[in-house]
Design a protein around this motif. Structure first.
Motif, PDB file in Angstrom:
ATOM      1  N   ALA A  95     -26.324 -10.653 -45.087  1.00  0.00           N
ATOM      2  CA  ALA A  95     -27.569 -10.918 -44.355  1.00  0.00           C
ATOM      3  C   ALA A  95     -28.174 -12.188 -44.937  1.00  0.00           C
ATOM      4  O   ALA A  95     -27.830 -12.587 -46.058  1.00  0.00           O
ATOM      5  N   ILE A  96     -29.058 -12.817 -44.157  1.00  0.00           N
ATOM      6  CA  ILE A  96     -29.656 -14.076 -44.625  1.00  0.00           C
ATOM      7  C   ILE A  96     -31.176 -14.005 -44.545  1.00  0.00           C
ATOM      8  O   ILE A  96     -31.744 -13.496 -43.576  1.00  0.00           O
ATOM      9  N   VAL A  97     -31.821 -14.509 -45.588  1.00  0.00           N
ATOM     10  CA  VAL A  97     -33.274 -14.621 -45.591  1.00  0.00           C
ATOM     11  C   VAL A  97     -33.630 -16.110 -45.613  1.00  0.00           C
ATOM     12  O   VAL A  97     -33.203 -16.842 -46.505  1.00  0.00           O
ATOM     13  N   VAL A  98     -34.388 -16.541 -44.613  1.00  0.00           N
ATOM     14  CA  VAL A  98     -34.878 -17.917 -44.601  1.00  0.00           C
ATOM     15  C   VAL A  98     -36.180 -17.897 -45.397  1.00  0.00           C
ATOM     16  O   VAL A  98     -37.227 -17.499 -44.893  1.00  0.00           O
ATOM     17  N   ALA A  99     -36.104 -18.300 -46.654  1.00  0.00           N
ATOM     18  CA  ALA A  99     -37.267 -18.197 -47.539  1.00  0.00           C
ATOM     19  C   ALA A  99     -38.292 -19.283 -47.250  1.00  0.00           C
ATOM     20  O   ALA A  99     -39.469 -19.143 -47.557  1.00  0.00           O
ATOM     21  N   CYS A 100     -37.832 -20.372 -46.649  1.00  0.00           N
ATOM     22  CA  CYS A 100     -38.693 -21.521 -46.393  1.00  0.00           C
ATOM     23  C   CYS A 100     -39.549 -21.274 -45.146  1.00  0.00           C
ATOM     24  O   CYS A 100     -39.022 -20.942 -44.079  1.00  0.00           O
ATOM     25  N   ASN A 101     -40.849 -21.432 -45.281  1.00  0.00           N
ATOM     26  CA  ASN A 101     -41.740 -21.250 -44.134  1.00  0.00           C
ATOM     27  C   ASN A 101     -41.448 -22.274 -43.046  1.00  0.00           C
ATOM     28  O   ASN A 101     -41.466 -21.960 -41.859  1.00  0.00           O
ATOM     29  N   THR A 102     -41.195 -23.515 -43.469  1.00  0.00           N
ATOM     30  CA  THR A 102     -40.952 -24.570 -42.497  1.00  0.00           C
ATOM     31  C   THR A 102     -39.695 -24.263 -41.687  1.00  0.00           C
ATOM     32  O   THR A 102     -39.706 -24.346 -40.454  1.00  0.00           O
TER      33      THR A 102
ATOM     34  N   ASP B  39     -23.946 -13.427 -36.234  1.00  0.00           N
ATOM     35  CA  ASP B  39     -23.608 -12.021 -36.012  1.00  0.00           C
ATOM     36  C   ASP B  39     -23.946 -11.163 -37.237  1.00  0.00           C
ATOM     37  O   ASP B  39     -23.490 -10.040 -37.372  1.00  0.00           O
ATOM     38  N   ILE B  40     -24.736 -11.730 -38.154  1.00  0.00           N
ATOM     39  CA  ILE B  40     -25.263 -10.920 -39.266  1.00  0.00           C
ATOM     40  C   ILE B  40     -26.792 -11.020 -39.195  1.00  0.00           C
ATOM     41  O   ILE B  40     -27.329 -11.966 -38.626  1.00  0.00           O
ATOM     42  N   PRO B  41     -27.501 -10.033 -39.772  1.00  0.00           N
ATOM     43  CA  PRO B  41     -28.960 -10.081 -39.694  1.00  0.00           C
ATOM     44  C   PRO B  41     -29.547 -11.288 -40.430  1.00  0.00           C
ATOM     45  O   PRO B  41     -29.038 -11.699 -41.476  1.00  0.00           O
ATOM     46  N   ILE B  42     -30.595 -11.843 -39.844  1.00  0.00           N
ATOM     47  CA  ILE B  42     -31.299 -12.955 -40.493  1.00  0.00           C
ATOM     48  C   ILE B  42     -32.793 -12.738 -40.294  1.00  0.00           C
ATOM     49  O   ILE B  42     -33.231 -12.372 -39.203  1.00  0.00           O
ATOM     50  N   ILE B  43     -33.573 -12.906 -41.356  1.00  0.00           N
ATOM     51  CA  ILE B  43     -35.027 -12.826 -41.196  1.00  0.00           C
ATOM     52  C   ILE B  43     -35.694 -14.002 -41.900  1.00  0.00           C
ATOM     53  O   ILE B  43     -35.180 -14.552 -42.873  1.00  0.00           O
TER      54      ILE B  43
END
Ligand code: DGN
Length: 258
Positions: A65-72, A86-90
């Protein structure tokens, strides 16, 4: 498999830190795009392109899974890239918006972030989806990022810059303020001092870590056991590893290898 976390540079470590605290059994691969920071003044197209490249790298590390930590990047690129995966991303913007909408009583919320984040109005869109009666007032605070990276967390210069940026928001009668940039939780004390105790400061990283936990559990992708490895976190950067390491060591409770 590990969770992939990425940011334009060092700031996303404040998000990684919350994931480590909340989900202690999960492994993390962190990527900081230190060669191309800041993202906060770049165009949407560029931030989407950079995000795609980083995701391609993270996938070579077999992340689940991927976390986009950057607000921008969350504000500008997430909508485009989530469709391609095809994997979760938030990202951090939606969770941050959700908490702020729940916290506000007078329905007046402030958001501070980079220029691109504020101009994207993504916090406002998500909050208005939840409650159209809420007013969201944004203010870009671009100088906060270099001040934090310089380590001037408790410094009269930073206090003065913060006073100038927050002056307008102080007159807006907000009762909650979203710290909508990865670096800003490190200036919590300074912001608190200026905004006063009546304004609740919302750090999107907490809720992001919590939502990530629920999502993994729901998809049966969580790691409920104890970590097998002694060092479950890996850090990659696109430039200046030594500088990243110094910053990481100042905010994480152990020695990192980059
Ligand atoms: N990580 C960026 C953000 O949260 O918006 C801040 C750093 C930057 O790219 N300017």
């Amino acid at each position: 498999a590990p969770i992939g976390v990425f940011d334009s540079g060092v700031g996303g470590l404040t998000v990684a830190r919350e994931i480590m605290r909340n989900l202690p059994a999960e492994r993390i691969v962190y990527f900081g795009d230190t060669a191309r920071v800041p993202y906060g003044s770049k165009s949407k197209e560029t931030v989407i392109r950079y995000s795609r490249q980083i995701i391609r790298f993270l996938r070579t590390q077999d992340v689940k899974a991927i976390v986009v930590a950057c607000n921008t990047a969350s504000a500008l690129a997430l909508e485009a890239i989530e469709k391609e995966l095809d994997i979760p991303i938030i990202g951090v913007v939606k969770p941050g918006a959700r908490v702020a909408a729940a916290v506000t009583k007078n329905r007046r919320i402030g958001v501070i972030g980079t220029e691109s984040t504020i101009q994207s109005h993504m916090y406002r869109s998500f909050i208005c989806e939840i409650d159209p009666e809420i007013t969201v007032v944004g203010k870009a605070c671009p100088l906060f990022v270099p001040l934090v990276e310089e380590g001037w967390l408790k410094d009269p210069v930073t206090d003065e810059v913060a006073r100038r940026y927050l002056k307008e928001l102080k007159n807006e009668n907000i009762d909650s303020l979203i710290l909508g940039c990865t670096h800003y939780p490190l200036l919590r004390g300074t912001v608190k001092k200026i905004m006063g105790d009546a304004v609740e400061l919302v750090n999107p990283a907490y809720e992001t870590a919590r939502e990530l936990g629920s999502l993994l559990k729901k998809l049966d992708m969580d790691n409920p056991g104890v970590k097998e490895e002694e060092f479950p976190y890996r850090f990659y950067v696109s430039d200046a590893a030594e500088k990243f390491k110094q910053f990481a060591n100042s905010i994480l409770p152990y020695d990192v290898r980059v």
